[in-house]
Design a protein around this motif. Structure first.
Motif, PDB file in Angstrom:
ATOM      1  N   UNK A 138      16.665   4.480 -20.406  1.00 24.70           N
ATOM      2  CA  UNK A 138      17.920   4.201 -19.823  1.00 24.70           C
ATOM      3  C   UNK A 138      18.366   2.762 -19.610  1.00 24.70           C
ATOM      4  N   UNK A 139      19.641   2.442 -19.968  1.00 28.70           N
ATOM      5  CA  UNK A 139      20.024   1.014 -19.770  1.00 28.70           C
ATOM      6  C   UNK A 139      21.429   1.147 -19.117  1.00 28.70           C
ATOM      7  N   UNK A 140      21.685   0.238 -18.133  1.00 28.51           N
ATOM      8  CA  UNK A 140      22.961   0.098 -17.449  1.00 28.51           C
ATOM      9  C   UNK A 140      23.754  -0.777 -18.144  1.00 28.51           C
ATOM     10  N   UNK A 141      25.124  -0.662 -17.789  1.00 29.85           N
ATOM     11  CA  UNK A 141      26.144  -1.922 -18.402  1.00 29.85           C
ATOM     12  C   UNK A 141      25.906  -3.111 -18.305  1.00 29.85           C
ATOM     13  N   UNK A 142      25.101  -3.517 -17.164  1.00 26.95           N
ATOM     14  CA  UNK A 142      24.365  -4.973 -17.111  1.00 26.95           C
ATOM     15  C   UNK A 142      23.395  -5.160 -17.760  1.00 26.95           C
ATOM     16  N   UNK A 143      22.519  -4.249 -18.125  1.00 29.00           N
ATOM     17  CA  UNK A 143      21.353  -4.195 -18.783  1.00 29.00           C
ATOM     18  C   UNK A 143      21.473  -4.375 -20.192  1.00 29.00           C
ATOM     19  N   UNK A 144      21.930  -5.441 -20.700  1.00 30.34           N
ATOM     20  CA  UNK A 144      22.157  -5.444 -22.180  1.00 30.34           C
ATOM     21  C   UNK A 144      21.478  -6.761 -22.709  1.00 30.34           C
ATOM     22  N   UNK A 145      21.064  -6.871 -24.046  1.00 29.71           N
ATOM     23  CA  UNK A 145      20.481  -8.006 -24.409  1.00 29.71           C
ATOM     24  C   UNK A 145      20.850  -9.028 -23.910  1.00 29.71           C
ATOM     25  N   UNK A 146      22.263  -9.610 -23.738  1.00 28.41           N
ATOM     26  CA  UNK A 146      22.820 -10.861 -23.432  1.00 28.41           C
ATOM     27  C   UNK A 146      22.508 -11.273 -21.918  1.00 28.41           C
ATOM     28  N   UNK A 147      22.191 -10.245 -21.130  1.00 27.50           N
ATOM     29  CA  UNK A 147      22.039 -10.409 -19.854  1.00 27.50           C
ATOM     30  C   UNK A 147      20.574 -10.876 -19.329  1.00 27.50           C
ATOM     31  N   UNK A 148      19.630 -10.988 -20.497  1.00 24.66           N
ATOM     32  CA  UNK A 148      18.335 -11.188 -20.230  1.00 24.66           C
ATOM     33  C   UNK A 148      17.720 -12.497 -21.359  1.00 24.66           C
ATOM     34  N   UNK A 149      16.857 -13.081 -20.812  1.00 25.21           N
ATOM     35  CA  UNK A 149      16.079 -14.021 -21.644  1.00 25.21           C
ATOM     36  C   UNK A 149      15.088 -13.533 -22.797  1.00 25.21           C
ATOM     37  N   UNK A 150      15.607 -13.033 -23.851  1.00 28.14           N
ATOM     38  CA  UNK A 150      14.812 -12.359 -24.651  1.00 28.14           C
ATOM     39  C   UNK A 150      14.119 -13.228 -25.959  1.00 28.14           C
ATOM     40  N   UNK A 151      14.113 -14.437 -25.862  1.00 30.09           N
ATOM     41  CA  UNK A 151      13.574 -15.535 -26.537  1.00 30.09           C
ATOM     42  C   UNK A 151      11.799 -15.063 -26.402  1.00 30.09           C
ATOM     43  N   UNK A 152      11.198 -14.998 -27.326  1.00 31.06           N
ATOM     44  CA  UNK A 152       9.619 -14.640 -27.348  1.00 31.06           C
ATOM     45  C   UNK A 152       9.136 -15.928 -26.840  1.00 31.06           C
ATOM     46  N   UNK A 153       8.109 -15.659 -25.856  1.00 35.47           N
ATOM     47  CA  UNK A 153       7.412 -16.708 -25.243  1.00 35.47           C
ATOM     48  C   UNK A 153       6.444 -17.382 -26.056  1.00 35.47           C
ATOM     49  N   UNK A 154       6.116 -18.511 -26.288  1.00 28.53           N
ATOM     50  CA  UNK A 154       4.866 -19.207 -27.142  1.00 28.53           C
ATOM     51  C   UNK A 154       4.094 -20.114 -26.203  1.00 28.53           C
ATOM     52  N   UNK A 155       3.077 -20.552 -26.905  1.00 35.69           N
ATOM     53  CA  UNK A 155       2.061 -21.413 -26.118  1.00 35.69           C
ATOM     54  C   UNK A 155       0.553 -21.341 -26.437  1.00 35.69           C
ATOM     55  N   UNK A 156       0.233 -20.249 -26.898  1.00 31.63           N
ATOM     56  CA  UNK A 156      -1.183 -20.015 -27.367  1.00 31.63           C
ATOM     57  C   UNK A 156      -1.636 -21.003 -28.390  1.00 31.63           C
ATOM     58  N   UNK A 207      13.209  -6.824 -29.213  1.00 32.92           N
ATOM     59  CA  UNK A 207      13.668  -6.635 -27.537  1.00 32.92           C
ATOM     60  C   UNK A 207      14.957  -6.472 -27.648  1.00 32.92           C
ATOM     61  N   UNK A 208      15.851  -6.833 -28.480  1.00 33.42           N
ATOM     62  CA  UNK A 208      17.178  -6.509 -28.107  1.00 33.42           C
ATOM     63  C   UNK A 208      17.550  -5.040 -28.405  1.00 33.42           C
ATOM     64  N   UNK A 209      16.730  -4.589 -29.419  1.00 32.06           N
ATOM     65  CA  UNK A 209      16.904  -2.957 -29.697  1.00 32.06           C
ATOM     66  C   UNK A 209      16.406  -2.251 -28.354  1.00 32.06           C
ATOM     67  N   UNK A 210      15.236  -2.948 -27.835  1.00 35.08           N
ATOM     68  CA  UNK A 210      14.771  -2.014 -26.729  1.00 35.08           C
ATOM     69  C   UNK A 210      15.835  -2.061 -25.624  1.00 35.08           C
ATOM     70  N   UNK A 211      16.429  -2.996 -25.197  1.00 30.80           N
ATOM     71  CA  UNK A 211      17.193  -3.356 -24.137  1.00 30.80           C
ATOM     72  C   UNK A 211      18.576  -2.567 -24.363  1.00 30.80           C
ATOM     73  N   UNK A 212      19.134  -2.299 -25.522  1.00 30.17           N
ATOM     74  CA  UNK A 212      20.130  -1.262 -25.657  1.00 30.17           C
ATOM     75  C   UNK A 212      19.768   0.077 -25.392  1.00 30.17           C
TER      76      UNK A 212
END
Length: 369
Positions: free
Chosen positions: A2-20, A256-261
């Protein structure tokens, strides 16, 4: 999920983390590793030819050609023009055929028996495993029943058979459920030499089954290595994305965007009945049985009943050299295996007849994980 109206792709930092650190290697090291597999003297006259093959392998690696054979996805998929790997499409077709067998009311009751030990007489140990012997006892019981089909998945072949591998899970699910494809699309990866993966043959065995029995030894307080490899690669059966074009392959941000929707978390093995048997000689059998049962329950498989879940010690604190003699003497566990198989059979029959009670099965869960 489930996702709320505030729980959207735009409300999160969905950029994949790098560094290994990068695993890429130079041409010399790549060819050294590639050619190292040809140690046998039978290859000595083929040095020139092998160098040419190594050159081609380097080209595939350098250009990261993971799936060299593809075709357009077609109208069944979110992006019809996306190039899907032929290997993945063939695996999907095999799973769909297995699902049809599973659902066919006129077909036999199908059972999958999994022998989890890596030991066999066909390689270094020089002796059959107790797990396989116990599996054969269960097979005899199920084959005596009418209208049954029994498949044995002997995981010892990972250690004894040429070209038989289960590659490790790459944990795509931990980035996003939508990034984990059903069936797994991580393999084969031809550019990395990650081929001969057994899972595309194993997935249909699980899908077509009405009843599954896993028999595994305890290896250092855990399931055996082959069982764990199979378990991890079955993660895509629990919530995995059946449409790789929706994420355009392995595009982590899109996933990530699909999951958050809102992810619907499809349970691809839901409703199969299970039995688990763990056996050890000193410690850990209870925990292994419990962890297997917890895993199967989480995937929405259904326990056959108390008699179908066993943890036992064979030759407790006795020498390894006489462990088969200990099994010969232990007529009780042999009978318990028969009872476990009969319980699994009865549970499958009851479920097919609509007599198996699944209290709460229709309730909607507030969260999927």
């Amino acid at each position: 999920m489930p996702s709320s109206s505030a729980d959207t792709p735009q409300s999160h930092d969905l950029e994949p983390r790098k560094g290994s650190p990068s695993p890429r290697m130079d041409e010399a090291e790549f060819k050294r590793r590639f050619l190292n597999q040809f140690q046998d003297q039978a290859y000595a006259p083929l040095t020139v030819e092998l160098q040419r093959v190594a050159d081609a392998a380097w080209d595939a690696y350098y250009n990261s050609r993971k799936s060299p054979k593809t075709r357009k996805a077609g109208s069944e998929f979110a992006d019809p023009n996306y190039d899907l790997a032929i290997d993945w499409l063939n695996a999907r077709e095999a799973i769909q055929a297995a699902e049809a067998r599973h659902r066919d009311p006129s077909g036999p009751r199908r059972f999958l028996l999994i022998s989890g030990s890596s030991r066999s007489e066909h390689t270094c140990p020089g002796e059959i495993s107790k797990s396989y012997r116990l599996t054969k006892i269960a097979e005899d019981v199920l084959r005596q029943a009418s209208d049954t089909s029994v498949e044995i998945l002997d995981l010892s072949r990972l250690a004894s058979e040429y070209g038989r591998q289960i590659h490790p899970c790459k944990a795509c699910f931990s980035t996003s459920a939508a990034l984990c494809h059903w069936p797994c699309s991580c393999y084969p990866n031809y550019s990395l030499g990650q081929v001969h993966d057994w899972m595309n043959e194993i997935y249909p065995l699980w899908v077509e089954a009405h009843g599954v029995m896993i028999i595994t030894p305890v290896n250092w307080y855990q399931v055996s290595s082959p069982v764990k490899l199979m378990m991890d690669r079955l993660v895509c059966a629990d919530g995995g994305n059946p449409d790789p074009t929706a994420t355009h392959g392995k595009n982590a941000r899109e996933a990530k965007e699909i999951e958050m929707l809102g992810w619907n978390y499809p349970r691809h093995l839901e409703g199969r009945i299970y039995s688990v048997v763990s056996h050890g000689d000193v410690e850990g059998a209870e925990n292994v049985r419990r962890s297997l049962s917890d895993w199967l329950r989480f995937m929405r498989l259904i326990p056959a009943g108390p008699l179908a879940e066993l943890d036992r010690y064979i030759g407790y604190w006795e020498p390894y050299a006489t462990s088969h003699e200990a099994l010969d003497r232990d007529e009780a566990i042999q009978e318990e295996i028969r009872n476990a198989a009969l319980t699994l059979l009865e549970a499958v029959l009851a479920r097919q007849a609509g007599h198996m009670i699944g209290a709460g099965a229709r309730l909607k869960e507030p969260r999927s994980k």
